[in-house]
Design a protein around this motif. Structure first.
Motif, PDB file in Angstrom:
ATOM      1  N   HIS A 112     -81.316 -76.619 -40.209  1.00 56.35           N
ATOM      2  CA  HIS A 112     -79.986 -75.996 -40.225  1.00 56.35           C
ATOM      3  C   HIS A 112     -79.345 -76.145 -41.598  1.00 56.35           C
ATOM      4  O   HIS A 112     -78.685 -75.204 -42.086  1.00 56.35           O
ATOM      5  N   VAL A 113     -79.534 -77.294 -42.217  1.00 57.40           N
ATOM      6  CA  VAL A 113     -78.957 -77.515 -43.550  1.00 57.40           C
ATOM      7  C   VAL A 113     -79.527 -76.510 -44.549  1.00 57.40           C
ATOM      8  O   VAL A 113     -78.789 -75.914 -45.354  1.00 57.40           O
ATOM      9  N   ASP A 114     -80.834 -76.303 -44.487  1.00 56.86           N
ATOM     10  CA  ASP A 114     -81.477 -75.347 -45.387  1.00 56.86           C
ATOM     11  C   ASP A 114     -81.003 -73.928 -45.087  1.00 56.86           C
ATOM     12  O   ASP A 114     -80.718 -73.139 -45.992  1.00 56.86           O
ATOM     13  N   ALA A 115     -80.907 -73.591 -43.800  1.00 59.65           N
ATOM     14  CA  ALA A 115     -80.462 -72.248 -43.423  1.00 59.65           C
ATOM     15  C   ALA A 115     -79.041 -71.990 -43.915  1.00 59.65           C
ATOM     16  O   ALA A 115     -78.740 -70.909 -44.441  1.00 59.65           O
ATOM     17  N   LEU A 116     -78.173 -72.977 -43.751  1.00 60.04           N
ATOM     18  CA  LEU A 116     -76.795 -72.831 -44.208  1.00 60.04           C
ATOM     19  C   LEU A 116     -76.744 -72.635 -45.721  1.00 60.04           C
ATOM     20  O   LEU A 116     -75.985 -71.801 -46.231  1.00 60.04           O
ATOM     21  N   LYS A 117     -77.554 -73.389 -46.442  1.00 57.51           N
ATOM     22  CA  LYS A 117     -77.597 -73.270 -47.892  1.00 57.51           C
ATOM     23  C   LYS A 117     -78.021 -71.861 -48.312  1.00 57.51           C
ATOM     24  O   LYS A 117     -77.431 -71.256 -49.214  1.00 57.51           O
ATOM     25  N   ARG A 118     -79.042 -71.339 -47.654  1.00 63.82           N
ATOM     26  CA  ARG A 118     -79.536 -70.000 -47.981  1.00 63.82           C
ATOM     27  C   ARG A 118     -78.503 -68.934 -47.632  1.00 63.82           C
ATOM     28  O   ARG A 118     -78.270 -67.995 -48.412  1.00 63.82           O
ATOM     29  N   ALA A 119     -77.903 -69.053 -46.445  1.00 63.99           N
ATOM     30  CA  ALA A 119     -76.906 -68.069 -46.034  1.00 63.99           C
ATOM     31  C   ALA A 119     -75.692 -68.090 -46.956  1.00 63.99           C
ATOM     32  O   ALA A 119     -75.138 -67.043 -47.306  1.00 63.99           O
ATOM     33  N   ASN A 120     -75.301 -69.276 -47.369  1.00 61.61           N
ATOM     34  CA  ASN A 120     -74.166 -69.403 -48.285  1.00 61.61           C
ATOM     35  C   ASN A 120     -74.481 -68.761 -49.633  1.00 61.61           C
ATOM     36  O   ASN A 120     -73.627 -68.062 -50.210  1.00 61.61           O
ATOM     37  N   ALA A 121     -75.679 -68.973 -50.138  1.00 60.48           N
ATOM     38  CA  ALA A 121     -76.062 -68.398 -51.433  1.00 60.48           C
ATOM     39  C   ALA A 121     -76.058 -66.870 -51.371  1.00 60.48           C
ATOM     40  O   ALA A 121     -75.564 -66.195 -52.296  1.00 60.48           O
ATOM     41  N   LEU A 122     -76.593 -66.323 -50.291  1.00 59.29           N
ATOM     42  CA  LEU A 122     -76.614 -64.869 -50.154  1.00 59.29           C
ATOM     43  C   LEU A 122     -75.202 -64.320 -49.967  1.00 59.29           C
ATOM     44  O   LEU A 122     -74.830 -63.309 -50.587  1.00 59.29           O
ATOM     45  N   LEU A 123     -74.411 -64.985 -49.143  1.00 57.34           N
ATOM     46  CA  LEU A 123     -73.043 -64.531 -48.903  1.00 57.34           C
ATOM     47  C   LEU A 123     -72.229 -64.567 -50.190  1.00 57.34           C
ATOM     48  O   LEU A 123     -71.435 -63.651 -50.468  1.00 57.34           O
ATOM     49  N   THR A 124     -72.422 -65.598 -50.987  1.00 56.06           N
ATOM     50  CA  THR A 124     -71.701 -65.714 -52.257  1.00 56.06           C
ATOM     51  C   THR A 124     -72.019 -64.538 -53.174  1.00 56.06           C
ATOM     52  O   THR A 124     -71.126 -63.981 -53.835  1.00 56.06           O
ATOM     53  N   GLU A 125     -73.277 -64.135 -53.218  1.00 55.48           N
ATOM     54  CA  GLU A 125     -73.649 -62.989 -54.058  1.00 55.48           C
ATOM     55  C   GLU A 125     -73.091 -61.693 -53.486  1.00 55.48           C
ATOM     56  O   GLU A 125     -72.631 -60.833 -54.235  1.00 55.48           O
ATOM     57  N   VAL A 126     -73.121 -61.546 -52.178  1.00 53.99           N
ATOM     58  CA  VAL A 126     -72.598 -60.327 -51.554  1.00 53.99           C
ATOM     59  C   VAL A 126     -71.107 -60.183 -51.841  1.00 53.99           C
ATOM     60  O   VAL A 126     -70.600 -59.073 -52.059  1.00 53.99           O
ATOM     61  N   GLU A 127     -70.400 -61.299 -51.859  1.00 53.87           N
ATOM     62  CA  GLU A 127     -68.969 -61.247 -52.167  1.00 53.87           C
ATOM     63  C   GLU A 127     -68.716 -60.692 -53.568  1.00 53.87           C
ATOM     64  O   GLU A 127     -67.680 -60.071 -53.828  1.00 53.87           O
ATOM     65  N   LYS A 128     -69.673 -60.876 -54.466  1.00 49.72           N
ATOM     66  CA  LYS A 128     -69.515 -60.415 -55.846  1.00 49.72           C
ATOM     67  C   LYS A 128     -69.864 -58.942 -56.037  1.00 49.72           C
ATOM     68  O   LYS A 128     -69.473 -58.335 -57.028  1.00 49.72           O
ATOM     69  N   LEU A 129     -70.642 -58.378 -55.119  1.00 46.41           N
ATOM     70  CA  LEU A 129     -71.114 -57.008 -55.290  1.00 46.41           C
ATOM     71  C   LEU A 129     -69.947 -56.022 -55.321  1.00 46.41           C
ATOM     72  O   LEU A 129     -68.965 -56.174 -54.575  1.00 46.41           O
TER      73      LEU A 129
END
Length: 492
Positions: A112-129
């Motif tokens: 779960h920790v790894d999944a959260l890290k990955r989802a956060n990284a992708l979400l952070t980039e999507v926010e910038k698009l």
């Protein structure tokens, strides 16, 4: 001559399958089971173990596919002469990449920790698009996150968006990624919800006079930024595009009219179709507005199976929604029933009408390593047979996985058959994208969309529809239940 080559190719493939004594190391073993005679029987424990091994290999693709600079998913990865990396992405690719992170956690492939890290990284980039009124544009460069004109196209970042196409269905699939993110990762929920709320799906709804226009009440296929809606509609309900109707109704940005005004079959006088639809008129009251709607509950028939058709006769159109929408349980007399019959009809068409040793006609990479993509479908199941029929010369593995929850045994057996007839189709990241069933030629590419459908299908098949459950608890998706449960298609 073309038919002769086709029959010879199929014959050689069948001979190869029958003569193979030892399957390749990468292939699924053929476990003994008693359910094989019933294509809808539940998967055995041995079969689930084999599918779990496929999930492990398929997940490795997503590690390789994420662009190291932006964490955005690349559209594709290729081998054996196919283009090596498609460093561009779409709203759909982004949405299903969120899915795959959740699938990997569900299946125990990451913590779960790894999944959260990955989802956060992708979400952070999507926010910038860059976006237009919250909607994503059609294409982005994964190396820098810039908006581009198309795959391999020019940089559009910072340029006026006027006229840029905003795709209805692609943004709906993007929305599903935000929905599953907010439900599985509570700490990310406020950010995912903010992105979701920024999109007004009402702009895709044709609010014209329904007494004067046959397409009024349907969805436009997109919107041209700062100009107006696209000039075409989504007229067929049994297509992957219905996800936008689910999202539109669930966000209350579209009235329920869109569900009833979209056709089950094209009107009988539309000459595009290869057969006259059969059925009857039925009247329903919209669950939200209470307005009455009379719907022609039409169906087609092929190989003795009745079904509500899609546009091009592909598995992707009919069954992708069932990965995330609980159609199988909520719509037992509508899409839940049709999803099963549609899969059975596709299987029968490929094996009985086309005489292929395997089935699975759905849009995919062309099996020639050119890096091209084409729409494949069963023409006798299509609404477009007489105008612009899909090709029938490639089988794609993702179609088998889409059917795992509706025809489990038939789907599992087809996955085995694919590996036994075409051993090169299964490699480092699971199944390559396509094969020509007549020649055995393989398209050595992995597409993030198709790999993500495989992962989501495995999540549902192995964990009692857990992927559907992630969505069912969300109010946007829950709004679909009374529509699916109330309607009865004209199917025995």
């Amino acid at each position: 001559m073309k038919v002769k080559r086709l029959l010879i190719g199929c014959l050689l493939c069948c001979i190869f399958c029958l003569s193979t004594v030892v399957a390749p190391v990468s292939a699924i073993a053929a476990p003994a089971h008693t359910a094989a005679s019933n294509p809808s029987a539940s998967l055995t424990q041995a079969q689930k173990l084999e599918l779990d091994a496929i999930a492990q290999r398929t997940w490795q693709f997503f590690d390789a596919d994420a662009d190291p600079t932006t964490h955005l998913p690349m559209d594709n990865i290729g081998f054996n002469g196919a283009p090596a990396r498609g460093t561009y992405t779409s709203p759909t690719n982004v949405g299903v990449s969120f899915w795959s992170i959740v699938n990997a956690e569900d299946l125990g492939l990451i913590s779960h920790v790894d999944a959260l890290k990955r989802a956060n990284a992708l979400l952070t980039e999507v926010e910038k698009l860059s976006k237009w009124h919250g909607f994503l544009f059609s294409w982005y460069d994964t190396t820098n996150g810039h908006r581009i004109s198309g795959p391999g196209g020019t940089d559009q970042e910072g340029k006026p968006a006027t006229g840029a196409f905003i795709s209805t269905v692609d943004n709906a699939w993007y929305a599903t990624g935000l929905i599953v993110t907010r439900n599985v990762f509570p700490t990310l929920a406020p950010r995912a919800t903010a992105l979701l709320n920024a999109m007004d799906f009402g702009i895709f709804y044709d609010n014209g006079d329904q007494s004067q226009s046959i397409t009024a009440g349907q969805m436009y296929g997109g919107y041209n930024a700062d100009q107006g809606p696209a000039t075409f509609h989504y007229g067929i309900l049994n297509a992957e595009t219905r996800i936008a109707a689910y999202i539109g109704i669930g966000t209350h940005r579209m009235p329920g009219d869109v569900w009833w005004r979209t056709w089950r079959t094209l009107p009988a006088d539309f000459t595009w179709q290869g057969q006259t639809p059969q059925g009857y008129n039925a009247t329903y009251h919209d669950p939200q507005s209470g307005k009455p709607f009379t719907v022609f509950e039409g169906h087609y028939s092929t190989n003795g199976i009745n079904f509500v058709p899609s546009w091009g006769g592909s598995m992707f159109e009919g069954l992708m929604n069932n990965l995330v929408i609980p159609e199988t349980t909520w719509g037992q007399h509508s899409f839940g029933l049709n999803d099963q019959l549609y899969a059975q009809a596709q299987q029968a068409y490929a094996t009985q009408t086309l005489n292929y040793p395997v089935w699975g006609l759905s849009p995919a990479s062309t099996p020639d390593d050119t890096g091209n993509y084409d729409a494949y479908g069963a023409r006798n199941m299509a609404s477009n047979k007489n105008c612009c029929p899909y090709d029938e010369t490639a089988i794609t593995p993702h179609a088998s996985f889409l059917a795992l929850t509706v025809t489990p045994q038939a789907a599992f057996n087809n996955i085995q058959q694919l590996q036994q007839c075409y051993p090169g189709i299964y490699d480092r990241y699971g199944f390559y994208d396509s094969v020509n069933p007549a020649t055995g030629q393989i398209g050595h590419r992995y597409l993030v969309l198709d790999q993500a459908m495989i992962m989501a299908a495995l999540d549902d098949a192995l964990l009692n529809n857990r992927m559907q459950h992630h969505f069912a608890e969300d109010p946007i998706i829950a709004a679909a239940q009374p529509y699916l449960s109330q309607e009865k298609f004209s199917l025995p």
